[in-house]
Design a protein around this motif. Structure first.
Motif, PDB file in Angstrom:
ATOM      1  N   UNK A  98      14.340  21.856 -35.543  1.00 31.33           N
ATOM      2  CA  UNK A  98      13.304  20.860 -35.281  1.00 31.33           C
ATOM      3  C   UNK A  98      11.969  21.492 -34.902  1.00 31.33           C
ATOM      4  N   UNK A  99      11.935  22.829 -34.742  1.00 37.93           N
ATOM      5  CA  UNK A  99      10.699  23.523 -34.376  1.00 37.93           C
ATOM      6  C   UNK A  99      10.230  24.376 -35.547  1.00 37.93           C
ATOM      7  N   UNK A 125      22.872  24.343 -38.194  1.00 42.93           N
ATOM      8  CA  UNK A 125      22.196  23.223 -37.534  1.00 42.93           C
ATOM      9  C   UNK A 125      21.665  23.664 -36.172  1.00 42.93           C
ATOM     10  N   UNK A 126      20.365  23.440 -35.961  1.00 47.70           N
ATOM     11  CA  UNK A 126      19.734  23.919 -34.742  1.00 47.70           C
ATOM     12  C   UNK A 126      19.750  25.435 -34.694  1.00 47.70           C
ATOM     13  N   UNK A 127      19.307  26.056 -35.786  1.00 45.56           N
ATOM     14  CA  UNK A 127      19.483  27.498 -35.988  1.00 45.56           C
ATOM     15  C   UNK A 127      18.769  28.350 -34.954  1.00 45.56           C
ATOM     16  N   UNK A 128      17.692  27.860 -34.357  1.00 46.00           N
ATOM     17  CA  UNK A 128      16.979  28.642 -33.341  1.00 46.00           C
ATOM     18  C   UNK A 128      16.425  29.927 -33.917  1.00 46.00           C
ATOM     19  N   UNK A 129      16.923  31.060 -33.434  1.00 39.20           N
ATOM     20  CA  UNK A 129      16.470  32.362 -33.926  1.00 39.20           C
ATOM     21  C   UNK A 129      17.283  32.841 -35.129  1.00 39.20           C
ATOM     22  N   UNK A 130      18.054  31.915 -35.733  1.00 42.58           N
ATOM     23  CA  UNK A 130      18.791  32.244 -36.950  1.00 42.58           C
ATOM     24  C   UNK A 130      20.247  32.574 -36.759  1.00 42.58           C
ATOM     25  N   UNK A 131      20.805  32.167 -35.612  1.00 41.26           N
ATOM     26  CA  UNK A 131      22.202  32.480 -35.304  1.00 41.26           C
ATOM     27  C   UNK A 131      23.092  31.260 -35.414  1.00 41.26           C
ATOM     28  N   UNK A 148      15.099  16.971 -37.888  1.00 34.47           N
ATOM     29  CA  UNK A 148      16.144  16.694 -36.908  1.00 34.47           C
ATOM     30  C   UNK A 148      17.442  16.454 -37.672  1.00 34.47           C
ATOM     31  N   UNK A 149      18.527  16.995 -37.167  1.00 29.75           N
ATOM     32  CA  UNK A 149      19.797  16.925 -37.889  1.00 29.75           C
ATOM     33  C   UNK A 149      20.230  15.486 -38.134  1.00 29.75           C
TER      34      UNK A 149
END
Length: 235
Positions: A99-100, A74-80, A125-126
């Motif tokens: 969300x991006x 959730x909210x993985x960003x760059x995959x972390x 969005x989660x």
């Protein structure tokens, strides 16, 4: 990066596929390359990426068995940590939620470049996606490696987890106080603290914490709440 990662995995005692250090190093190279045009990480040197991203996420394998399981990041960003865990445990089915959309497009490119299968990206969005049929109470694991306060992260993540599954929160050294504050939230959302484990990352003085919350029952209807209320009135 490859040698730092390989040595760090050995120091952590984490078994992995033979190609994993090379794949993680290539992931790091792609991250640093893309970071020149998109803000993906504040860490801008190869050694920092290897240690503070790749080895930090890999440390979860010391306490959690992801084989043949499903995980939503959730909210993985760059995959972390989701994509790192997928590389280390190929049988793990990973859903990367963010969300991006442009971050997810890049993660799709990275997955293809590394030859990964069983990776799904979801632009949402989660708090909204958790209300969708087939998503609620359905994953073995939900993970979050974010700066949001634990009560908020718990409300965003626990609704995705099936009873018997676990929510994994990766926090900094201040996670202890957040954990005490989140006890009520976990009860309301159908969770119970399983363990809280501090750990060090090889080659650094960083002190991080993994908080693991067991899902003991279905999350009640009405959770997660809308973002504005969730943020204004944490459980």
């Amino acid at each position: 990066m490859e040698q730092i990662i390989a040595d760090g995995l050995a120091e952590l005692g984490i078994p992995c596929p033979a190609q994993a250090p090379q794949q993680l190093a290539r992931y790091g190279e792609l991250l640093l390359e893309k970071n020149q045009v998109m803000n993906l990480t504040a860490i801008r040197d190869p050694e920092g990426v290897a240690r503070l991203h790749m080895l930090d996420c890999a440390a979860l394998l010391r306490w959690v068995d992801f084989r043949q399981k499903t995980l939503i990041d959730v909210g993985t960003g760059a995959g972390f940590p989701g994509l790192v865990l997928k590389i280390l445990v190929p049988t793990l089915q990973v859903t990367l939620l963010d969300s991006l959309n442009k971050r997810l497009d890049w993660l799709t490119e990275v997955s293809a470049a590394l030859g990964l299968e069983g990776v799904q990206t979801v632009h949402a969005r989660a708090e909204e996606q958790a209300m969708q049929k087939g998503w609620r109470d359905s994953f073995d694991f939900a993970s979050a490696r974010a700066v949001a306060e634990l009560r908020i992260l718990s409300e965003l993540c626990l609704p995705f987890v099936k009873p018997g599954g676990r929510f994994l929160a990766m926090k900094g050294p201040g996670g202890g106080q957040e954990l005490r504050n989140a006890a009520q939230a976990h009860r309301v959302l159908g969770g119970k603290l399983l363990f809280s484990q501090s750990y060090s990352i090889p080659g650094t003085d960083a002190d991080h914490r993994l908080i693991c919350v067991q899902k003991t029952g279905l999350t009640p209807k009405g959770y997660p709440r809308r973002w504005a209320r969730l943020q204004k009135e944490p459980l």
